[in-house]
Scaffold this motif. Structure first.
Motif, mmCIF file in Angstrom:
data_model
loop_
_atom_site.group_PDB
_atom_site.id
_atom_site.type_symbol
_atom_site.label_atom_id
_atom_site.label_comp_id
_atom_site.label_asym_id
_atom_site.label_seq_id
_atom_site.Cartn_x
_atom_site.Cartn_y
_atom_site.Cartn_z
ATOM 1 N N UNK A 1 94.447 -55.715 40.181
ATOM 2 C CA UNK A 1 94.750 -54.439 41.584
ATOM 3 C C UNK A 1 96.648 -54.555 41.204
ATOM 4 N N UNK A 2 97.394 -55.164 40.288
ATOM 5 C CA UNK A 2 98.632 -54.906 41.031
ATOM 6 C C UNK A 2 98.519 -53.662 40.019
ATOM 7 N N UNK A 3 97.780 -53.283 38.074
ATOM 8 C CA UNK A 3 97.594 -52.184 37.807
ATOM 9 C C UNK A 3 97.601 -51.092 38.451
ATOM 10 N N UNK A 4 97.225 -51.456 39.292
ATOM 11 C CA UNK A 4 95.867 -50.250 39.984
ATOM 12 C C UNK A 4 96.857 -49.014 41.000
ATOM 13 N N UNK A 5 97.645 -50.380 41.827
ATOM 14 C CA UNK A 5 98.911 -50.252 42.376
ATOM 15 C C UNK A 5 100.179 -49.436 41.759
ATOM 16 N N UNK A 6 100.592 -49.942 40.724
ATOM 17 C CA UNK A 6 101.555 -49.600 39.558
ATOM 18 C C UNK A 6 102.073 -48.411 39.502
ATOM 19 N N UNK A 7 101.791 -47.198 40.083
ATOM 20 C CA UNK A 7 101.993 -46.519 39.883
ATOM 21 C C UNK A 7 103.045 -46.333 41.866
ATOM 22 N N UNK A 8 102.319 -46.465 42.404
ATOM 23 C CA UNK A 8 103.060 -46.199 43.759
ATOM 24 C C UNK A 8 104.515 -46.642 44.016
ATOM 25 N N UNK A 9 104.668 -47.745 43.516
ATOM 26 C CA UNK A 9 106.529 -48.328 43.623
ATOM 27 C C UNK A 9 107.373 -46.850 42.490
ATOM 28 N N UNK A 10 106.640 -46.927 41.125
ATOM 29 C CA UNK A 10 106.759 -46.338 40.321
ATOM 30 C C UNK A 10 107.299 -44.537 40.849
ATOM 31 N N UNK A 11 106.823 -44.240 41.347
ATOM 32 C CA UNK A 11 106.409 -43.011 42.001
ATOM 33 C C UNK A 11 107.547 -42.307 43.109
ATOM 34 N N UNK A 12 107.641 -43.419 44.443
ATOM 35 C CA UNK A 12 108.696 -43.302 45.017
ATOM 36 C C UNK A 12 109.978 -44.015 44.311
ATOM 37 N N UNK A 13 110.087 -44.178 43.639
ATOM 38 C CA UNK A 13 111.474 -44.821 42.678
ATOM 39 C C UNK A 13 111.624 -43.187 41.994
ATOM 40 N N UNK A 14 110.332 -42.537 41.487
ATOM 41 C CA UNK A 14 111.359 -41.385 40.806
ATOM 42 C C UNK A 14 111.797 -39.721 42.734
ATOM 43 N N UNK A 15 111.087 -40.629 43.370
ATOM 44 C CA UNK A 15 111.494 -39.753 44.587
ATOM 45 C C UNK A 15 112.530 -40.004 44.943
ATOM 46 N N UNK A 16 113.297 -41.184 45.128
ATOM 47 C CA UNK A 16 114.996 -41.802 45.872
ATOM 48 C C UNK A 16 115.500 -40.897 44.288
ATOM 49 N N UNK A 17 115.272 -40.976 43.015
ATOM 50 C CA UNK A 17 116.022 -40.217 42.279
ATOM 51 C C UNK A 17 116.643 -38.561 42.188
ATOM 52 N N UNK A 18 114.861 -37.884 42.872
ATOM 53 C CA UNK A 18 114.833 -36.981 43.005
ATOM 54 C C UNK A 18 116.100 -36.583 44.146
ATOM 55 N N UNK A 19 115.911 -37.357 45.152
ATOM 56 C CA UNK A 19 116.937 -37.413 46.782
ATOM 57 C C UNK A 19 118.321 -37.445 46.019
#
Length: 505
Positions: free
Chosen positions: A89-107
């Motif tokens: 479950x953790x691996x299936x979900x792992x991309x989510x916090x990573x993508x939101x972190x990258x979104x913050x950096x783009x902002x």
């Protein structure tokens, strides 16, 4: 400090306490700490995959350019994460916090370009700690890749307006095209660009010289494989989207509108939403800063459209997610430029506390009595145990197939019985499939018997009536939260009777 047509209004002349490079490193460090915390929280979480997550995982096992209700990018992301991390479950979900972190950096990049690095840094933190982002980071949904690509699109639009470069037009088109493969909501980008072009000469100039045309053609070409897939399968995604819109008489639903508005306070935070509304009204009434006008054009039209949608039918709160990247930069600039540091700190502090609570709560999902009242939590527990009961039935006898009657049961069992060799099929409800599993795994006369029917309700006559022999097996209970349990019903079915040669509906 950056200069140019879009950056004439700066942070009221105050000096930054750090250089651009210093704020860049600080942004990366803070976002990395937050990411590490959220990944650790995923590892410690005691909740099972919810239905949508399990469904997206099942899609990821079958590479395609489209799926019943969504474009394909979510399945590709989960597949990539699984290849690197595994299938937990953790691996299936792992991309989510990573993508939101990258979104913050783009902002951060967007805020630095429009204002300065200090505002970029705080805007990144504001976005990364929004209540909606804190919640969404715990789940893998189509919003995760959509929001990342939205922030990429926003940055490239800002750069296109500033530089009027064909290179940024190409990148803008690529971001929109790939974003459309994440979720249909990326189409709002065209509405936002049109609104900005209507209000800004610089925006109109940016689209001239073939730049707007090239961006559009690139976006269309990247999205075209999904269009082709939909055409080959009878446009199920378009039909599903139309059903979600659901406009019907009486066309006025004030309760649905209030529910949508209430959800926005929860997603963006009450302080920030009030600031967005008040400052946005003032900016539109008397434009004083082209940078803020740009940001509002990528937030307010989305909210306005969804307010109308909520009034006419309904609108889920997360449908407005694309409004809040630009809104995060806007409210940060408004509060910091306006000297409202205390109010800014109060909002950020509350959101940090809430982010910590949201991230840690799933680790105590099975032990804290308060969670017994949360409907969402009950729906995210017990699925592994439910699959365990089915596994026990499969061990008692050699079944030819597992039959289910709902998308939820199909999705959960496909994930939690992923090592089983027994095929799973779905009892269809009509001539037109209602979900991806009815489209790809329909029950038919050739389904091998005996069949194990699994349900959360007693085996229904509409299913059992089609078989000559039906044996109701003992009902089992699955523990959920505190005293909550889930009843699991199973039946052994043989002798499918199909006298007219038609498939079961």
């Amino acid at each position: 400090m950056h200069t140019g047509d879009l950056t004439q209004v700066s942070y009221r002349g105050r000096e930054q306490s750090l250089s651009d490079g210093g704020y860049l490193l600080l942004t990366a460090a803070c976002l990395s700490v937050l990411l590490a915390f959220r990944l650790a929280a995923l590892k410690a979480a005691q909740i099972d995959l919810v239905m949508d997550e399990a469904q997206y995982w099942s899609w990821s096992r079958d590479f395609a350019f489209g799926y019943f209700s969504k474009p394909p990018l979510i399945a590709w992301v989960i597949r990539a994460a699984g290849e690197v991390c595994g299938q937990s479950e953790a691996c299936v979900r792992a991309a989510s916090p990573l993508l939101y972190t990258l979104s913050g950096f783009m902002l951060f990049l967007t805020g630095r370009t429009l204002f300065d690095a200090r505002i970029g840094f705080w805007a990144a933190l504001v976005f990364a700690t929004l209540p909606g982002v804190s919640y969404a980071s715990l789940l893998i949904t189509t919003d995760a890749p959509l929001i990342f690509l939205w922030t990429v699109m926003l940055f490239f639009w800002v750069m296109l307006v500033k530089r009027q470069s064909m290179g940024f037009a190409i990148l803008l088109g690529a971001a929109i095209g790939i974003g459309l493969l994440a979720k249909q909501a990326m189409i709002y980008a065209l509405v936002c660009i049109a609104c900005h072009a209507a209000m800004s000469r610089e925006a109109r100039e940016a689209l001239k010289g073939g730049r707007g045309l090239i961006a559009g053609l690139i976006a269309l070409s990247l999205f075209s494989p999904n269009i082709v897939w939909n055409a080959e399968h009878g446009f199920p995604t378009a039909k599903h989207t139309g059903a979600n819109i659901g406009w019907q008489s009486p066309y006025v639903h004030p309760v649905a509108l209030l529910e949508f508005l209430g959800a926005q306070f929860g997603l963006f935070g009450p302080i920030l939403l009030v600031v967005l509304a008040r400052a946005g009204f003032r900016q539109l009434r008397g434009p004083s800063d082209p940078n803020k006008t740009l940001l509002l054009c990528f937030a307010l039209p989305i909210l306005a459209l969804l307010i109308v949608q909520a009034l006419l039918s309904r609108a889920h709160g997360n449908w407005a997610a694309t409004a809040y990247p630009a809104a995060s930069v806007f409210v940060t600039a408004v509060l910091l430029e306006g000297g409202r540091q205390r109010l800014f700190n109060v909002s950020l502090g509350l959101h940090l506390i809430l982010a910590a609570a949201i991230a840690t709560a799933p680790a105590f999902a099975r032990t804290w009595p308060m969670f017994e009242q949360l409907k969402f939590l009950r729906s995210s527990l017990g699925w592994e145990d439910t699959a365990g009961l089915v596994r026990e039935r499969l061990a008692e006898e050699r079944y030819g197939a597992i039959l289910v009657g709902s998308r939820e049961m199909a999705a959960e069992l496909l994930y939690y019985l992923r090592d089983s060799q027994v095929p799973l099929v779905v009892w269809t409800r009509g001539d037109t499939p209602h979900n991806h599993f009815e489209m790809t795994r329909p029950f038919g006369a050739s389904t091998p018997e005996p069949i194990l029917y699994v349900s959360l309700t007693p085996c229904p006559p509409r299913v059992t009536g089609a078989f000559a022999e039906v044996e109701a097996l003992p009902v089992k209970r699955v523990p959920l939260v505190q005293n909550e349990t889930r009843l699991v019903y199973t039946c052994r079915l043989t002798g499918f009777d199909d006298p007219d040669g038609s498939e079961p509906k």
